[in-house]
Design an enzyme around this catalytic site. Structure first.
Site, short mmCIF file in Angstrom:
data_model
loop_
_atom_site.label_atom_id
_atom_site.label_comp_id
_atom_site.label_asym_id
_atom_site.label_seq_id
_atom_site.Cartn_x
_atom_site.Cartn_y
_atom_site.Cartn_z
CG HIS A 1 43.06 114.08 -31.31
ND1 HIS A 1 41.89 114.79 -31.39
CD2 HIS A 1 42.74 112.79 -31.58
CE1 HIS A 1 40.90 113.96 -31.71
NE2 HIS A 1 41.39 112.75 -31.84
CD GLN B 1 44.30 108.82 -30.94
OE1 GLN B 1 43.92 109.61 -30.11
NE2 GLN B 1 43.45 108.12 -31.66
CG HIS C 1 26.21 98.49 14.60
ND1 HIS C 1 26.68 99.67 15.12
CD2 HIS C 1 26.25 98.64 13.25
CE1 HIS C 1 26.99 100.50 14.12
NE2 HIS C 1 26.74 99.90 12.98
CD GLU D 1 41.67 107.78 -25.71
OE1 GLU D 1 42.80 108.16 -26.14
OE2 GLU D 1 40.69 108.53 -25.63
CG HIS D 2 41.39 105.20 -29.45
ND1 HIS D 2 41.98 106.37 -29.04
CD2 HIS D 2 40.05 105.45 -29.50
CE1 HIS D 2 41.04 107.30 -28.88
NE2 HIS D 2 39.86 106.76 -29.14
CG ASP E 1 37.58 108.91 -32.85
OD1 ASP E 1 37.60 108.28 -31.78
OD2 ASP E 1 38.61 109.33 -33.42
#
Lengths: 451, 451
Positions: free
Chosen positions: A271, A268, A429, A336-337, A370
């Site tokens: 990145h 991770q 209506h 996220e993960h 991934d």
């Protein structure tokens, strides 16, 4: 020579844990006013001048000179040629990954992507019709951070959803094309591809030009210009989430080899310096073992400087009182993960309410997810897993409610609708419902109607 | 005394049709810079000072003075008392509507809201877990335009999704509470209610205060301040779509009584001068009959001035060459509400790709759908039905991918993931996969890795 990685060590039992935890969670994307203004100008220009503006910005920002936007299109033959030109092992890996991603998304479509309807007792038909989007745009970053896996992850769910036309844009600075990206487009069923990028590509997809067709939705990651442009065209077209830095949270019971977990944290952190890697574990000795593995393994990795900056800036090894408490903290972070690196992953999974993707057991490294396990790698970041979902087939479909009221149904429903409509002061209506009754009652004047 | 309504008459056969059609479709929400700045200030103030700021703005904007935010909470007993205090007919209408809306959304949850998983041939488990949001906020406008039906349409899907806590905010200018709104909250299962509104209420829900709990998503309609505030808090919390003016498009084959269709056009037009009502029909004589019905019926309606302004400003009666062409034009507009007022609605329905809700047949007035048919009345406007969907149970759920790779699966998937990861220059990703192989290969240096 290789100083130990100064990764934060926290303990939930410490008096200052809440303060340290709040600091760990803090991340805010600075909005750059200069970028905002340039993007607004580019979008307005592309909307007004179309192809001419796209060509001009492509020349300026990508150092790519072309006689027309049509000359920037990569035809299907060229995409296929890129695939055919790959080394056999790489091609096989790409095709295997695509097949698995496609299969997962086909299951997803079956599970949640079908129209349904029913009739109630008075014969009224009610339901929902699910249809694919007509045309979508996939933004693929070019240059250094070219990720062919992103092509698969964006285009395959669109293809499985049945989108009529998938248009890919990918900048090619100085004309340098990434063969693996083009090959991925061929494998994933991209229909048209243009070598344009930045805000000008987003503007072209949102507004359409003489050459680039206007799309209904734009997905895919990009730099700050692309993110700003997507935010600005939202409403005219759909967009996916604007992603923040990537994150991993590992819940460990100490049974997984420490090297594996260290490498997962690295995967991770590599990145980007803002990426976040957090390990939660009730076993202090295991945290020490992972810290030692980090120091031992880091020097071997080419991206060690980025990894160190990420781990020291935003990473943490957190000692918890128990796995239950670790699960509770994970829910507060909504990562996220989320790796459940435990001998009993199925024991903890039910306690985990918020996460983009949950990786169960020691063998399930996030990196398998991934690329090729099947599920999408486009996941909600920055705690947005509390309310949003992985990119999926459902993002390339939309629903329309279906209602067919019988004469008998109108007689049952009309008085209910009329009563509530009068209560809201909406007489037309009420009358639209009452006109369809077997005996039309006289009009009432509602209390809030200004007659 | 009552001049004829000057509604636009178009014909697809006319040479200038495309230009007139483009003008008809044109609508852009002006962004009011003054509102934007005030909202930014209010949100920052509520984030910083919490309850004190909420109290202060409530005093200033709603002329409502309270000693504390706690004093602005309406307890469950007070909501129930509002329901108990309604006239019997009104209460019955509200409860019938709620029951039908609940039933529809239960079907929706069954159709698309369940977790699923499968195992592939190497024993890898793949799936998606569907979970409700923890806590949501429902914004309900107060004052003149108080719509109890909106309470049902926002709160019931949240309740059916299983949301743990539904928090309603509703401004009560000068302390005037709308009994029907409070009663609807009781019927729809709202857990907590506060008489606060505007940007300060959105800020309180997004950031949380000492008294108002922070939520994960905010839905519901509001004025320009509310819309701006929702846009600004998006990312911290989820939001539903920001609605534009309401629209109806009627496809008619001439078989429905003209009065019914005229009233359906009115029922959209009465919302607001920017609302849009369009009728498409291949039968010119029928268009004349509807125009005559419009002139005859309009004077009887209390909201006739709004209706006239809407029809003259944004309405149209469009003569088409055929029903097929009318369907094609409808797809270009992607209307919020689409009535197929035809003797053969099922013949045309398959041709209709984009619409928020499709009302089939003469008896299915849009107003039945607004209140009690069952489907949601929160629908995509301004052409966004091309890519978005009615509010539904799915908006109050989120999904997490599940992956559990076996040792055998890791051996199959690892080389694929590693090949692609090296191709992207992400060595830690590759190594995380390779460490889990039965025989760990030596590390490769990828071409793009800066070693």
């Amino acid at each position: 020579m290789n100083p130990p990685v100064a990764i934060r060590r926290l303990s939930t039992a410490a008096a200052d844990f809440e303060a340290a935890f709040a600091e760990l969670q803090h991340w805010s994307e600075a909005t750059d006013q200069a970028i905002e203004e340039r993007v607004a100008t580019i979008l307005a220009d592309v909307a007004a001048r179309g192809d001419a503006a796209v060509l001009e910005y492509t020349r300026r920002f990508d150092a790519l000179d072309a006689p027309s936007v049509a000359a920037l299109e990569i035809g299907p033959q060229a995409l296929q040629a890129a695939l055919d030109g790959l080394p056999a092992v790489q091609r096989a890996a790409l095709e295997s990954a695509a097949a698995r991603v496609r299969r997962y998304h086909e299951r997803q479509r079956e599970a949640c992507g079908r129209s349904w309807q029913y009739r109630d007792e008075d014969g009224t038909l009610l339901g929902q019709k699910v249809t694919p989007l007509d045309r979508v745009g996939i933004y693929v970053p070019g240059g250094k951070a070219a990720y062919p896996s992103s092509v698969l992850m964006n285009a395959i769910p669109a293809q499985v959803a049945g989108v009529g036309e998938i248009v890919m844009v990918v900048p090619t600075p100085r004309g340098e094309r990434n063969a693996l990206v083009l090959a991925a487009a061929a494998v994933a069923g991209v229909h048209r591809a243009f070598t344009i990028g930045g805000a000008q590509a987003v503007g072209a997809l949102a507004h359409g030009t003489a050459t680039v067709p206007a799309v209904d939705k734009i997905t895919g990651p990009g730099n700050a210009y692309v993110a700003s442009a997507k935010r600005r065209v939202f409403g005219r077209v759909g967009i996916d989430m604007i992603a923040g830095p990537s994150e991993i949270l590992v819940l460990a019971d100490g049974s997984t080899p420490a090297d594996w977990v260290a490498m997962d944290l690295f995967s991770q952190a590599e990145h980007d310096e803002l990426a976040q890697s957090i390990l939660l574990c009730p076993d202090a000795a295991y945290l020490d073992a992972v810290a030692a593995a980090i120091d031992r393994l880091l020097p071997m990795l080419p991206r060690r400087d980025v990894i160190r900056a990420s781990l020291e800036g935003r990473g943490a090894l957190v000692h918890t009182r128990s796995m239950e408490e670790a699960c509770a903290i994970s829910n507060r972070i909504a990562p996220e993960h989320l790796e459940v690196s435990s001998a009993e992953p199925q024991r903890w999974e039910p306690l985990l309410r918020h996460a983009g993707a949950i990786f169960l057991g020691a063998y399930t490294s996030e990196s398998l997810g991934d690329y090729c396990a099947g599920p999408n790698h486009v996941l909600p970041t920055s705690g947005t897993a509390r309310f949003s979902s992985p990119l999926g087939v459902y993002d390339f479909q939309k629903r329309s409610s279906l209602i067919e009221v019988s004469a008998a149904g109108a007689a049952t429903l009309g008085p209910i609708a009329a009563e509530l409509a009068y209560g809201e002061g909406l007489q037309a209506h009420a009358r639209a419902a009452e006109l369809r009754l077997p005996a039309v009652p006289p009009a009432r004047v509602s209390p809030t109607g200004a007659a």
